[in-house]
Design an enzyme around this catalytic site. Structure first.
Site, PDB file in Angstrom:
ATOM      1  N   SER A 135       3.576  -2.454  10.061  1.00  0.00           N
ATOM      2  CA  SER A 135       5.062  -2.164  10.700  1.00  0.00           C
ATOM      3  C   SER A 135       6.113  -3.768  10.344  1.00  0.00           C
ATOM      4  CB  SER A 135       5.916  -2.096  11.149  1.00  0.00           C
ATOM      5  OG  SER A 135       5.323  -0.418  11.824  1.00  0.00           O
ATOM      6  N   GLU A 193      -6.188   4.537   8.128  1.00  0.00           N
ATOM      7  CA  GLU A 193      -6.336   6.006   7.501  1.00  0.00           C
ATOM      8  C   GLU A 193      -7.375   6.277   7.305  1.00  0.00           C
ATOM      9  OE1 GLU A 193      -2.680   5.606   5.634  1.00  0.00           O
ATOM     10  OE2 GLU A 193      -1.740   5.496   7.712  1.00  0.00           O
ATOM     11  N   HIS A 246      -8.970   0.724   5.482  1.00  0.00           N
ATOM     12  CA  HIS A 246      -8.009   0.692   5.667  1.00  0.00           C
ATOM     13  C   HIS A 246      -8.400   1.900   7.190  1.00  0.00           C
ATOM     14  CE1 HIS A 246      -3.963   2.210   6.206  1.00  0.00           C
ATOM     15  NE2 HIS A 246      -2.812   1.752   6.490  1.00  0.00           N
ATOM     16  N   ASN A 293       1.344  -1.381  -0.022  1.00  0.00           N
ATOM     17  CA  ASN A 293      -0.438  -0.186   0.091  1.00  0.00           C
ATOM     18  C   ASN A 293       1.166   1.660   0.068  1.00  0.00           C
ATOM     19  OD1 ASN A 293      -1.425   2.081   0.273  1.00  0.00           O
ATOM     20  ND2 ASN A 293      -2.427   1.399   2.789  1.00  0.00           N
ATOM     21  N   TRP A 294       0.840   1.841  -1.281  1.00  0.00           N
ATOM     22  CA  TRP A 294       1.783   2.920  -1.300  1.00  0.00           C
ATOM     23  C   TRP A 294       1.287   3.850  -0.949  1.00  0.00           C
ATOM     24  CZ3 TRP A 294       3.950   3.109  -7.400  1.00  0.00           C
ATOM     25  CH2 TRP A 294       4.453   1.838  -7.132  1.00  0.00           C
ATOM     26  N   LYS A 295       0.118   4.196  -0.237  1.00  0.00           N
ATOM     27  CA  LYS A 295      -0.707   5.298   0.195  1.00  0.00           C
ATOM     28  C   LYS A 295      -0.660   6.774  -0.730  1.00  0.00           C
ATOM     29  CE  LYS A 295       0.650   3.128   4.703  1.00  0.00           C
ATOM     30  NZ  LYS A 295       0.877   3.680   6.697  1.00  0.00           N
ATOM     31  N   GLY A 306       3.081  -1.779   4.267  1.00  0.00           N
ATOM     32  CA  GLY A 306       3.039   0.215   3.736  1.00  0.00           C
ATOM     33  C   GLY A 306       4.540   0.444   3.578  1.00  0.00           C
ATOM     34  N   GLU A 360      -4.883  -5.082  10.607  1.00  0.00           N
ATOM     35  CA  GLU A 360      -4.130  -4.640  11.437  1.00  0.00           C
ATOM     36  C   GLU A 360      -4.363  -4.069  11.629  1.00  0.00           C
ATOM     37  OE1 GLU A 360      -1.872  -3.564   7.112  1.00  0.00           O
ATOM     38  OE2 GLU A 360      -3.817  -1.957   7.342  1.00  0.00           O
ATOM     39  N   GLY A 416       2.558   1.827  10.863  1.00  0.00           N
ATOM     40  CA  GLY A 416       3.613   2.800  10.978  1.00  0.00           C
ATOM     41  C   GLY A 416       4.655   3.391  11.673  1.00  0.00           C
TER      42      GLY A 416
HETATM   43  C1  PEP Z   1      -0.639   0.011   5.863  1.00  0.00           C
HETATM   44  O1  PEP Z   1      -0.600   1.172   6.197  1.00  0.00           O
HETATM   45  O2  PEP Z   1      -1.350  -0.843   5.455  1.00  0.00           O
HETATM   46  C2  PEP Z   1       1.066  -0.443   6.395  1.00  0.00           C
HETATM   47  C3  PEP Z   1       0.766  -1.723   7.175  1.00  0.00           C
HETATM   48  O3  PEP Z   1       1.348   0.355   6.891  1.00  0.00           O
HETATM   49  P1  PEP Z   1       3.098  -0.244   7.528  1.00  0.00           P
HETATM   50  O4  PEP Z   1       3.405  -1.244   6.752  1.00  0.00           O
HETATM   51  O5  PEP Z   1       3.992   0.968   7.214  1.00  0.00           O
HETATM   52  O6  PEP Z   1       2.975  -0.471   9.154  1.00  0.00           O
END
Ligand code: PEP
Length: 263
Positions: free
Chosen positions: A226, A97, A95, A9-11, A247, A180, A186
């Protein structure tokens, strides 16, 4: 064992130039990886560029969100048919966010999941508890509310569309769930493999109770939060984990390829 999925997921990162550069480094590194499904979710502006760049490879492209309507006066929204036309095969829904910053509700998640399925997209439905929920002993309650109010609100017929693919053929639910925990996204604080596996088992129980044991065992549940090349080993040692939604580490072609090649 269910076939694994590694999704990035590049956000809101990467321009078109960055997207082309990513794929020219990444594709050769995963050219021999046939053991798992690979998905990349760029920002909407880079979807077509990513689809072109990934053509001929086994990498599928995902949208990061979609509207619950097929079309209409919804300024700023993107519909499922638009994603399909642009070449997406997957879409991320719910998600954290979006839940936290854009007021995505379980009800929206259910509607979006249904429209994604009707349009031929594979939804990656995200759910997870906050640190406060976990500290208050509410993790299970939050996860079951998010499951039952989101993908679990579909009818068995809607949920149960089963895809038979691969050689030898295997049965999978068309829906992917991504567990998640918000406190792990993050933050660099990955869930322990045991905490992740326990949450996955609980979500699978929810799917079994709502639909059937067959659907529960065909459901692929990814872990996100993460995930990095140095912690994927422990996570993937848990049979309950059917892959990862990544992410930060998906932005770098070498680290994302390391995750794919390990899965
Ligand atoms: C995500 O945004 O879905 C995610 C898991 O981010 P990260 O791997 O950076 O924690």
């Amino acid at each position: 064992m269910r076939r694994r999925v590694i999704a990035g997921n590049w956000k809101m990162y990467k321009t078109l130039v960055d997207t082309r550069a990513f794929f020219s480094s990444f594709l050769p590194l995963v050219a021999a990886s046939k053991h798992c499904d690979i998905v990349v979710a760029p920002p909407f502006t880079a979807v077509s560029t990513a689809v072109d760049a990934a053509k001929g490879s086994s990498v599928a492209i995902a949208g990061q969100n979609l509207s619950w309507s097929k079309e209409g006066a919804f300024t700023g929204e993107v519909s499922a048919p638009m994603l399909v036309e642009a070449g997406c095969r997957y879409v991320i829904i719910g998600h954290s966010e979006r839940r936290q910053l854009f007021r995505e509700t379980d009800d929206n998640v259910a509607k979006k999941t249904l429209i994604a399925l009707e349009s031929g997209l594979t939804p990656i439905v995200c759910l997870g508890e906050t640190q406060e929920d976990r500290d208050a002993g509410l993790a299970e309650a939050v996860l079951s509310r998010q499951f039952n109010g989101g993908p679990g609100a579909l009818t068995p017929e809607e949920f149960s569309r089963i895809l038979i693919a691969y050689e030898p053929p295997e049965e999978f639910s068309r829906i992917l769930i991504a567990y998640e925990p918000v406190w792990a996204i993050g933050t660099g604080r990955t869930a322990t493999p045991e905490i992740a596996a326990e949450a996955h088992r609980m979500l699978r129980r929810c799917a079994g109770a709502k639909f059937s044991v067959r659907h529960a065992s065909a459901l692929r549940i990814l872990y996100g939060g993460s995930v990095k090349p140095d912690n994927i080993h422990g996570l993937m040692a848990q049979e309950e984990l059917d892959g990862a939604l990544v992410g930060g580490a998906s932005l770098d072609p070498k680290s994302f390829a390391a995750l794919v090649n390990f899965a």
